[in-house]
Structures are given as C-alpha cells and as structure tokens.
Scaffold this motif. Structure first.
Motif, short mmCIF file in Angstrom:
data_model
loop_
_atom_site.label_atom_id
_atom_site.label_comp_id
_atom_site.label_asym_id
_atom_site.label_seq_id
_atom_site.Cartn_x
_atom_site.Cartn_y
_atom_site.Cartn_z
N LYS A 38 -3.26 -36.43 104.91
CA LYS A 38 -2.55 -35.61 105.90
C LYS A 38 -1.65 -36.48 106.79
O LYS A 38 -0.52 -36.11 107.13
CB LYS A 38 -3.60 -34.89 106.77
N GLY A 39 -2.16 -37.64 107.15
CA GLY A 39 -1.37 -38.56 107.99
C GLY A 39 -0.13 -39.05 107.25
O GLY A 39 0.90 -39.33 107.87
N THR A 40 -0.22 -39.15 105.92
CA THR A 40 0.93 -39.63 105.14
C THR A 40 1.93 -38.49 104.94
O THR A 40 3.10 -38.60 105.34
CB THR A 40 0.45 -40.18 103.78
N PHE A 41 1.49 -37.40 104.33
CA PHE A 41 2.32 -36.19 104.25
C PHE A 41 1.53 -35.01 104.77
O PHE A 41 0.42 -34.78 104.28
CB PHE A 41 2.79 -35.89 102.81
N PRO A 42 1.99 -34.29 105.76
CA PRO A 42 3.31 -34.37 106.39
C PRO A 42 3.41 -35.32 107.58
O PRO A 42 4.46 -35.39 108.22
CB PRO A 42 3.50 -32.93 106.88
N GLY A 43 2.35 -36.13 107.83
CA GLY A 43 2.34 -36.95 109.05
C GLY A 43 3.45 -37.98 109.16
O GLY A 43 4.00 -38.17 110.24
N ALA A 44 3.76 -38.67 108.06
CA ALA A 44 4.68 -39.81 108.21
C ALA A 44 5.88 -39.76 107.28
O ALA A 44 6.88 -40.44 107.53
CB ALA A 44 3.91 -41.11 107.98
N ILE A 45 5.80 -39.00 106.19
CA ILE A 45 6.92 -39.01 105.24
C ILE A 45 7.29 -37.59 104.80
O ILE A 45 6.56 -36.64 105.11
CB ILE A 45 6.62 -39.86 103.97
N GLY A 46 8.40 -37.48 104.06
CA GLY A 46 8.80 -36.21 103.48
C GLY A 46 8.51 -36.20 101.99
O GLY A 46 7.39 -36.45 101.57
N SER A 47 9.55 -35.95 101.19
CA SER A 47 9.33 -35.82 99.75
C SER A 47 8.94 -37.16 99.11
O SER A 47 9.30 -38.22 99.61
CB SER A 47 10.58 -35.26 99.07
N ILE A 48 8.23 -37.05 98.00
CA ILE A 48 7.80 -38.28 97.32
C ILE A 48 8.98 -38.92 96.61
O ILE A 48 9.98 -38.25 96.31
CB ILE A 48 6.67 -38.00 96.30
N GLN A 49 8.86 -40.21 96.34
CA GLN A 49 9.91 -40.91 95.59
C GLN A 49 9.31 -41.19 94.21
O GLN A 49 8.67 -42.21 93.99
CB GLN A 49 10.32 -42.17 96.32
N LEU A 50 9.56 -40.24 93.33
CA LEU A 50 8.89 -40.26 92.04
C LEU A 50 9.30 -41.45 91.17
O LEU A 50 8.52 -41.94 90.35
CB LEU A 50 9.18 -38.94 91.32
N HIS A 51 10.56 -41.90 91.38
CA HIS A 51 11.02 -43.04 90.56
C HIS A 51 10.27 -44.33 90.92
O HIS A 51 9.84 -45.07 90.03
CB HIS A 51 12.54 -43.23 90.70
N THR A 52 10.05 -44.57 92.21
CA THR A 52 9.29 -45.78 92.56
C THR A 52 7.80 -45.55 92.27
O THR A 52 7.07 -46.50 91.95
CB THR A 52 9.49 -46.19 94.03
N MET A 53 7.36 -44.30 92.37
CA MET A 53 5.96 -44.01 92.05
C MET A 53 5.69 -44.33 90.56
O MET A 53 4.65 -44.92 90.21
CB MET A 53 5.66 -42.55 92.34
N ALA A 54 6.63 -43.98 89.71
CA ALA A 54 6.48 -44.28 88.28
C ALA A 54 6.45 -45.79 88.06
O ALA A 54 5.66 -46.31 87.26
CB ALA A 54 7.62 -43.63 87.50
N ALA A 55 7.32 -46.50 88.79
CA ALA A 55 7.34 -47.96 88.65
C ALA A 55 6.02 -48.57 89.11
O ALA A 55 5.47 -49.48 88.49
CB ALA A 55 8.51 -48.54 89.43
N LYS A 56 5.49 -48.05 90.22
CA LYS A 56 4.20 -48.55 90.71
C LYS A 56 3.11 -48.26 89.66
O LYS A 56 2.23 -49.08 89.43
CB LYS A 56 3.83 -47.89 92.04
N CYS A 57 3.19 -47.07 89.04
CA CYS A 57 2.22 -46.69 88.03
C CYS A 57 2.20 -47.73 86.91
O CYS A 57 1.15 -48.18 86.46
CB CYS A 57 2.59 -45.30 87.49
N TRP A 58 3.40 -48.14 86.48
CA TRP A 58 3.51 -49.17 85.44
C TRP A 58 2.87 -50.48 85.93
O TRP A 58 2.11 -51.13 85.21
CB TRP A 58 5.00 -49.39 85.10
N SER A 59 3.15 -50.82 87.18
CA SER A 59 2.65 -52.10 87.71
C SER A 59 1.14 -52.11 87.90
O SER A 59 0.50 -53.16 87.76
CB SER A 59 3.34 -52.43 89.05
N PHE A 60 0.57 -50.95 88.23
CA PHE A 60 -0.90 -50.90 88.37
C PHE A 60 -1.56 -51.26 87.04
O PHE A 60 -2.66 -51.81 87.00
CB PHE A 60 -1.37 -49.52 88.85
N ARG A 61 -0.90 -50.92 85.95
CA ARG A 61 -1.43 -51.27 84.63
C ARG A 61 -1.14 -52.74 84.32
O ARG A 61 -2.02 -53.49 83.89
CB ARG A 61 -0.78 -50.36 83.58
#
Ligand SMILES: Cc1ncc(COP(=O)(O)O)c(C=O)c1O
Length: 418
Positions: free
Chosen positions: A249-272
């Motif tokens: 809740k603190g993150t959305f809607p508390g601190a940010i708006g829409s997600i950045q799916l392109h960087t989220m996908a990149a992070k997903c790759w990096s977590f692997r």
C-alpha cells in the motif's frame, strides 16, 4: 540497435555513439555504476514499455494485464527466492523511490528517523536537508568512530535510546566495510523502532552471497537494481511477511503511479541471472579487485579509509599525496579513469572539494579486469597524483589507460551494429 533513431534523429544518434565510445574507452570506476547486460538492454527497450498499469497482479486498475501479471508474479517469485525474503515489492522505480516506499508505508509527518551521517556515507534520501524527506520527518544521525572509521555501534545505541526513533536506517553510498545488521537490528528492537537497510550499493554482492545479507535482520530492505546488482535503472523492496500489506500500500498508491513493466521484465531476467555461477564469480572478483586496488594504493602512500575494503568500493584519503578530491577526480578524468570526489570521515574540506575519492570495481570487473590490471590502474593513479598538472605525464598516463582498457571490450563486438 539505433537504426530508426539514426534515420529520424541523426544528431541524437550521434550522441549515443559518442557515449558508447566514451564508455568503451574509459576505465569506469564510479562505485555506483555497472554495465547492463544485453538482455537488460533488450528488455528495457521492449514492447513492455507500452503498457500502462496500476495496482497489483489480479487487482489492476486497467484491462489487458494478463501478460503483465505473469511477468510481475514471476519477478516477485524470483526476487524472493534469490534474496530468501518473505515478501518482495518490485514496483518501485529506483533506489530513491524504494526508500520513499518504505517511508510512505510506516512513517507519518514528524516521525523520528535515525540514519548514518550523510558526509560519512549516508544517502540523500536518508535525511539530507536538500531532500524533501527532511521536511516531513525528523532525522538525526549516527557517525563513525574517528579512530577506526567504522560505525560506532555503542554511540548509535546511546543515540537511539535518547532519540527514540520510529525507524533506524542502515546502508550507505560510500561505506567500504560490512555492516553489523544483527547489532543494529537488536538496537532497533530495544527502542521499539523499525529497522530498514538500504542495500542499494551492495545488492549484487548480497545476491551472490559474497557478503552477508541484511534480510534476516531488517524489517524492510530497500535497493536500487543498478550498482552491483547490474540490472535495469530501477528498484526493489523486501520485508517481513507481517509488513507485506503495509509495504504494498505504501508503494502503490503511497509512493508511485503506474508500474514500469519494461524495467520490471529486465529485473525479472536479472533475478534469474544472479543465481548463475557467472554472476557469482563476477561478484567474488569485484571484491578481490577492490581489495587488490586498496592494497596497491596503500603501497603507493595513499591512505585507505578504515584501512581497506570488504566490498566493491574503497575511499582513498588523498591528503598524504597533497591533492584534493576534486582535483584528483578531474586529473583522472583527463586520462580516462572515471571516479568521484568523496568526503572522508570528519573531512576538513568542503563537499565541493573533499579530501578523498571513492573508487568502485564493479564495471571494470564485468569487463574481466583482474588483479594484474588493478595493479596497473593503481600505478597510473599514483603517477597522476604525483604530477596532476604535468601535461606530458598526463598524456603518458592517458596512453597507458587506453592501452589497458582496449583489451577488455565493454560489450561483445557487433552488439550495437545496426
Ligand atoms: C545508499 C543509496 N541508496 C539509494 C540510492 C539511490 O538510488 P537511485 O539512484 O537508484 O535512486 C543510492 C544512490 O547512489 C545510494 O547510494
């Protein structure tokens, strides 16, 4: 990769070429920098950029989220597995907004926060008068022991008891030693404060299990995903399960708006990727390189703050070399070695001048530089410090630096051919 830009905006394409060449020909030693793997480049430039979505998987504010939900769920799962965390929120846009997410989750205006002195390694978002957080929350700071240049845990404890903060923050931008998370966690518990660790600088080393993780000891762990984690320009936050709802809740809607799916996908790759032997070996070498560089610089008469390093960075005190941080940074820049001026603990100089420089080894290690190259870099740094205004000396140093780095490509040949 720049085919369309080249046709539609040759001026901008030219600047991209210039920057690629700058990165290729420089020895990059800014401690917060790393080189994004090609997959991260691909994903951050992918069609995921197009999708606007707010909310969380299964509970979005917009339609068309079926693929995005799969990506976010997969990324969260991988992040939790990698860092052995009870909960992960990976929507935050950067290390700074990761911290804002935590503050938005647990603090009210006027609440007290105890963090590390900014001129001794803390970050702007930990309470700088120049950052908005200092207008909303009441910050006080703990410091280094002047002798050891390590966190003075006894004084931290004293201050925590006296100040009674709601939150204690650990983690830093220029602290080269391991932090005793267990000790600070115990202090936080004793005074009834939340404990947050900002692991922005060391997340890659933590993921690779090269240094201890703060996750078992902290209520919240925030991070950027660049720096040692070597991924997209973005962020992530972990917390104990009992705080999961508050954090989301603190993150959305508390601190940010829409997600950045392109960087989220990149992070997903990096977590692997961060679980691979290749990444682990790189992170191990990052620390070995920093330690080798610290030893070599010491041999040349530089004083290394706290006597050395346990991570990816070191802070060199330049006073014995009779040059300040600003001038050394500029002289090194002129020979193709990129570092930044940095305050040393209890620095007598102004922040715009400083007595030190901060040097990091992540980006050069990704280019496969090892101990022999660290020795050569230390030698060049010493020659620059000995005669920083001597043009002939600088030209010779520039030649040596360029020869050294030319053997270690930034990306495999042809990666950016149109
Ligand atoms: C300790 C620490 N936290 C947070 C940040 C901010 O990260 P970002 O630049 O991703 O917002 C930094 C950046 O240098 C940092 O050093």
């Amino acid at each position: 990769m720049l085919k369309v830009t080249r046709q539609t905006d040759p001026v901008l394409a030219g600047l991209l070429d210039e920057e690629l060449s700058r990165q290729e020909h420089n020895i990059e030693m800014i401690a917060s920098e790393s080189t994004a793997p090609l997959a991260v480049m691909e994903l951050t430039g992918s069609v995921f950029t197009n999708k606007t979505l707010e909310g969380y998987p299964g509970n979005r504010f917009q339609a068309g989220s079926e693929v995005a939900d799969k990506v976010e769920r997969l990324a969260v799962e991988r992040a939790m597995d990698l860092f052995h965390a009870e909960h992960a929120n990976i929507q935050t846009y950067s290390g700074s907004t990761a911290n804002y997410s935590v503050y938005a989750s647990i603090l009210k205006p006027g609440d007290k926060v105890l963090s590390m002195r900014l001129d001794q390694g803390g970050h702007l978002t930990h309470g700088s008068p120049a950052n908005w957080v200092s207008r909303f929350y009441h910050f006080d700071f703990y410091a280094m022991d002047p002798e050891t240049e390590l966190i003075d845990y006894d004084k931290l404890e004293e201050k925590a008891k006296e100040f009674q903060p709601k939150l204690i923050v650990a983690g830093a931008s220029s602290y080269s030693r391991l932090i005793d998370y267990k000790r600070i966690g115990e202090i936080a518990q004793e005074v009834g404060a939340y404990f947050m660790v900002d692991m922005a600088h060391v997340a890659g080393l933590v993921a690779a299990e090269v240094i201890p993780s703060p996750i078992p000891y902290a209520d919240f762990v925030s991070s950027s995903t660049t720096k040692t984690f070597c991924s997209a320009r973005s962020g992530m936050v972990f917390c104990k399960e009992k705080y999961a709802k508050m954090l989301d809740k603190g993150t959305f809607p508390g601190a940010i708006g829409s997600i950045q799916l392109h960087t989220m996908a990149a992070k997903c790759w990096s977590f692997r990727y961060a679980k691979t032997e290749e990444f682990r070996a790189t992170m191990q070498q990052v620390v070995k390189n920093a330690q080798c560089l610290a030893e070599e610089l010491t041999k040349y008469g530089f004083r290394i703050v706290s006597g050395g390093t346990d991570n990816h960075l070191l802070v060199a005190d330049l006073r014995s070399k009779h040059i300040n941080g600003r001038d050394f940074q500029n002289a090194l820049d002129s020979v193709g070695i990129t570092v930044n001026k940095n305050m040393i603990p209890f620095d007598p100089e102004k922040p715009s001048v400083t007595s030190g420089v901060r040097i990091g080894t992540t980006a050069v290690t990704q280019r496969h530089l090892k101990e022999p190259e660290m020795k050569r870099i230390a030698a060049i740094m010493n020659r620059v410090a000995e005669a920083p205004s001597d043009e002939a000396n600088l030209a010779a140093c520039r030649k040596d630096a360029q020869e050294l780095i030319a053997a270690f490509p930034l990306y495999p040949a042809g990666s950016f051919d149109d």
